[in-house]
Design a protein around this motif. Structure first.
Motif, mmCIF file in Angstrom:
data_model
loop_
_atom_site.group_PDB
_atom_site.id
_atom_site.type_symbol
_atom_site.label_atom_id
_atom_site.label_comp_id
_atom_site.label_asym_id
_atom_site.label_seq_id
_atom_site.Cartn_x
_atom_site.Cartn_y
_atom_site.Cartn_z
ATOM 1 N N HIS A 254 0.828 -1.198 0.000
ATOM 2 C CA HIS A 254 0.000 0.000 0.000
ATOM 3 C C HIS A 254 0.873 1.263 0.000
ATOM 4 O O HIS A 254 1.824 1.369 0.781
ATOM 5 C CB HIS A 254 -0.943 0.002 1.198
ATOM 6 C CG HIS A 254 -2.132 -0.883 1.013
ATOM 7 N ND1 HIS A 254 -2.021 -2.237 0.821
ATOM 8 C CD2 HIS A 254 -3.463 -0.605 0.970
ATOM 9 C CE1 HIS A 254 -3.231 -2.760 0.675
ATOM 10 N NE2 HIS A 254 -4.111 -1.793 0.761
ATOM 11 N N GLU A 255 0.510 2.198 -0.859
ATOM 12 C CA GLU A 255 1.264 3.444 -0.992
ATOM 13 C C GLU A 255 0.400 4.450 -1.742
ATOM 14 O O GLU A 255 -0.682 4.130 -2.224
ATOM 15 C CB GLU A 255 2.567 3.191 -1.754
ATOM 16 C CG GLU A 255 2.347 2.603 -3.142
ATOM 17 C CD GLU A 255 3.651 2.258 -3.827
ATOM 18 O OE1 GLU A 255 4.645 2.931 -3.546
ATOM 19 O OE2 GLU A 255 3.651 1.315 -4.645
ATOM 20 N N GLU A 256 0.881 5.686 -1.837
ATOM 21 C CA GLU A 256 0.196 6.686 -2.634
ATOM 22 C C GLU A 256 0.401 6.367 -4.113
ATOM 23 O O GLU A 256 1.528 6.231 -4.578
ATOM 24 C CB GLU A 256 0.734 8.088 -2.323
ATOM 25 C CG GLU A 256 0.351 8.605 -0.945
ATOM 26 C CD GLU A 256 -1.136 8.922 -0.828
ATOM 27 O OE1 GLU A 256 -1.814 9.027 -1.881
ATOM 28 O OE2 GLU A 256 -1.629 9.050 0.303
ATOM 29 N N VAL A 258 -0.579 7.558 -8.030
ATOM 30 C CA VAL A 258 -1.129 8.554 -8.949
ATOM 31 C C VAL A 258 -1.861 7.797 -10.052
ATOM 32 O O VAL A 258 -1.258 6.994 -10.772
ATOM 33 C CB VAL A 258 -0.026 9.450 -9.536
ATOM 34 C CG1 VAL A 258 -0.621 10.437 -10.537
ATOM 35 C CG2 VAL A 258 0.706 10.194 -8.424
ATOM 36 N N GLN A 286 -4.993 10.913 -7.027
ATOM 37 C CA GLN A 286 -4.205 9.855 -6.406
ATOM 38 C C GLN A 286 -4.971 9.253 -5.236
ATOM 39 O O GLN A 286 -5.914 9.859 -4.725
ATOM 40 C CB GLN A 286 -2.835 10.364 -5.962
ATOM 41 C CG GLN A 286 -2.872 11.429 -4.871
ATOM 42 C CD GLN A 286 -1.475 11.944 -4.561
ATOM 43 O OE1 GLN A 286 -0.679 12.183 -5.461
ATOM 44 N NE2 GLN A 286 -1.177 12.087 -3.283
ATOM 45 N N LEU A 287 -4.564 8.066 -4.828
ATOM 46 C CA LEU A 287 -5.206 7.389 -3.701
ATOM 47 C C LEU A 287 -4.184 6.488 -3.029
ATOM 48 O O LEU A 287 -3.145 6.154 -3.607
ATOM 49 C CB LEU A 287 -6.407 6.569 -4.164
ATOM 50 C CG LEU A 287 -6.141 5.334 -5.035
ATOM 51 C CD1 LEU A 287 -7.299 4.340 -4.905
ATOM 52 C CD2 LEU A 287 -5.952 5.720 -6.481
ATOM 53 N N TYR A 288 -4.522 6.093 -1.805
ATOM 54 C CA TYR A 288 -3.644 5.217 -1.024
ATOM 55 C C TYR A 288 -4.186 3.806 -1.135
ATOM 56 O O TYR A 288 -5.269 3.487 -0.626
ATOM 57 C CB TYR A 288 -3.630 5.667 0.434
ATOM 58 C CG TYR A 288 -2.688 4.879 1.309
ATOM 59 C CD1 TYR A 288 -1.317 5.145 1.292
ATOM 60 C CD2 TYR A 288 -3.159 3.883 2.157
ATOM 61 C CE1 TYR A 288 -0.444 4.434 2.100
ATOM 62 C CE2 TYR A 288 -2.296 3.163 2.961
ATOM 63 C CZ TYR A 288 -0.940 3.448 2.934
ATOM 64 O OH TYR A 288 -0.073 2.726 3.723
ATOM 65 N N THR A 289 -3.443 2.945 -1.826
ATOM 66 C CA THR A 289 -3.900 1.574 -2.026
ATOM 67 C C THR A 289 -2.723 0.700 -2.439
ATOM 68 O O THR A 289 -1.570 1.142 -2.436
ATOM 69 C CB THR A 289 -5.016 1.515 -3.095
ATOM 70 O OG1 THR A 289 -5.586 0.202 -3.108
ATOM 71 C CG2 THR A 289 -4.491 1.864 -4.473
ATOM 72 N N SER A 291 -0.480 -0.548 -5.052
ATOM 73 C CA SER A 291 -0.097 -0.180 -6.409
ATOM 74 C C SER A 291 -0.104 -1.395 -7.324
ATOM 75 O O SER A 291 -0.461 -1.309 -8.504
ATOM 76 C CB SER A 291 1.287 0.480 -6.410
ATOM 77 O OG SER A 291 2.258 -0.402 -5.865
ATOM 78 N N ASP A 398 -11.369 3.098 0.889
ATOM 79 C CA ASP A 398 -10.589 4.278 1.280
ATOM 80 C C ASP A 398 -10.054 4.025 2.672
ATOM 81 O O ASP A 398 -10.784 4.107 3.648
ATOM 82 C CB ASP A 398 -11.496 5.522 1.258
ATOM 83 C CG ASP A 398 -10.741 6.781 1.669
ATOM 84 O OD1 ASP A 398 -9.522 6.701 1.895
ATOM 85 O OD2 ASP A 398 -11.389 7.849 1.745
ATOM 86 N N LYS A 400 -7.350 5.597 4.178
ATOM 87 C CA LYS A 400 -6.447 6.616 4.716
ATOM 88 C C LYS A 400 -7.263 7.751 5.298
ATOM 89 O O LYS A 400 -8.272 8.142 4.752
ATOM 90 C CB LYS A 400 -5.526 7.143 3.606
ATOM 91 C CG LYS A 400 -4.410 8.010 4.137
ATOM 92 C CD LYS A 400 -3.413 8.332 3.062
ATOM 93 C CE LYS A 400 -2.272 9.191 3.648
ATOM 94 N NZ LYS A 400 -1.289 9.547 2.618
#
Length: 400
Positions: A254-256, A258, A286-289, A291, A398, A400
């Motif tokens: 999981h990371e930011e 784009v 962008q989202l935190y998920t 990649s 979601d 974060k």
């Protein structure tokens, strides 16, 4: 000696289900006995479990050092479990015919006052007691008895929580074992099946190169069929390997991310299909998920749309809507041939292909997509109109 409950066999089986007998001390239980003693003003408070021939203390406040229980035939809690719906109060055990000659009363630890609430499991069995003890006669106020009964319910909730956690840990171990077996099986497939298939393909190529002209038309057709089937089998094996390994690397991924960069990377890996216009129209930047999960999902869905496209003006539109604190909802919509209604419930199955025959497909990609999305807590659905196109919708939580 206390009588035995009529449901003793079932009660003992229920007790063993919790796997708590002889477990190590736990602060959560010790906190409850401390609170019980403070509320009732007693020097001793116990959480007991009544086993087949003994009484065992899960938590013991104020008990003699080293005392972890007592024989069942002298345990006051063995009487307490006989009436599960009733809190047993003994103001002075020395005057009670059941306990006047009990060694726990006339000797150390000198039990005189006793109040115990039966610990009733979810299935309705009395497993033991939350009890308070004093060395002199006394009574408890109604408010103290109610508080003791409330604490007993918390003890049972701790039992249930502990049991659920143990089951979850066992399930995790079982899944890990299954993953190891699947991984080992994958290696068997890779080494023991792919090698013979390569030999078949190579032999077919040699036959075609050296003897094709000598074969009759039906022999040449059989040779081509053998080669095609070997290629098919090899692709299916590759699909099984990818499917078995697909969620192994998601735990720490999981990371930011784009979104546009993810789409661009998917297009690069697909070879930038010039015959299709791919457009991202979503407002989410962008989202935190994971990649890995998002890239593989987008790449598979775009790849399928390109692969099965039957229009000169191939278009793929990707959108994303954000519901804060809940979901990121992605849609991937194409203007391709569509999927027949009878296939909509089947396309996520391993090795099922809804393709219209334009190109080879072994139905692994969408199975991988579904597994990836569900592995990160999401879901995926599909809607389609034959001749007009297909729309995949997948939701990512979601977090974060």
């Amino acid at each position: 000696m206390p009588p035995t409950p009529e449901n003793e066999a079932q009660r003992l089986a229920n007790l063993r289900k919790y796997a708590i007998l002889d477990s190590l001390p736990e602060d959560e239980f010790d906190d409850l006995t401390a609170i019980a003693a403070q509320i009732c003003g007693t020097p001793v408070s116990l959480i007991t479990l009544v086993d087949e021939d003994r009484q065992w203390f899960k938590s013991a406040l104020g008990a003699p050092e080293g005392m972890t229980g007592s024989p069942r035939d002298i345990a006051l809690c063995a009487y307490n479990i006989l009436e599960p719906e009733t809190t047993m109060v003994v103001p002075d055990a020395r005057l009670d015919p059941r306990f006047a000659n009990n060694e726990l009363v006339i000797k150390d630890p000198n039990v005189v006052f006793y109040a115990g609430v039966p610990l009733i499991s979810r299935e309705g069995y009395a497993l033991g007691s939350l009890c308070v003890i004093d060395h002199e006669p006394r009574q408890l106020a109604d408010s103290q008895l109610r508080a003791l009964e409330q604490l007993a319910r918390q003890v049972i909730k701790l039992f249930e929580l502990r049991h659920a956690l143990a089951e979850a840990e066992q399930n995790s171990r079982d899944r890990e074992q299954a993953y190891r077996i699947l991984r080992d099986f994958s290696h068997v497939i890779a080494h023991d099946l792919k090698a013979p298939l390569r030999n078949i393909r190579q032999a077919g190529e040699l036959l075609e190169e050296d003897y094709l002209k000598l074969l009759p038309e039906d022999g040449a057709e059989l040779l081509r069929m053998i080669q095609e089937r070997a290629v098919d089998a090899s692709m299916m094996i590759d699909g099984v390997l990818r499917y078995s390994q697909v969620t192994r690397s998601l735990q720490d991924a999981h990371e930011e991310v784009v979104v546009q960069h993810c789409i661009d990377q998917a297009l690069r890996q697909l070879g930038k299909p010039a015959e299709c216009k791919v457009e991202y129209v979503g407002e989410v930047k962008q989202l935190y998920t994971s990649s890995i999960a998002l890239l593989q999902t987008v790449q598979n869905l775009i790849g399928n749309a390109v692969k099965f496209n039957d229009k000169e003006d191939c278009r793929i539109v990707i959108d994303c809507v954000h519901e804060p604190g809940q979901w990121y909802t992605f849609t991937v919509e194409d203007n391709g041939p569509g999927i027949p209604p009878q296939n909509l419930n089947l396309i996520f199955r391993l090795f099922h292909s809804a393709g219209a025959g334009k190109t080879q497909s072994h139905g692994v990609g969408l199975s991988i997509v579904k597994r990836l999305i569900e592995a990160i807590g999401g879901s995926i659905t599909v809607a389609s109109t034959v001749g007009e196109g297909t729309k995949f919708t997948f939701k990512i939580p979601d977090r974060k």
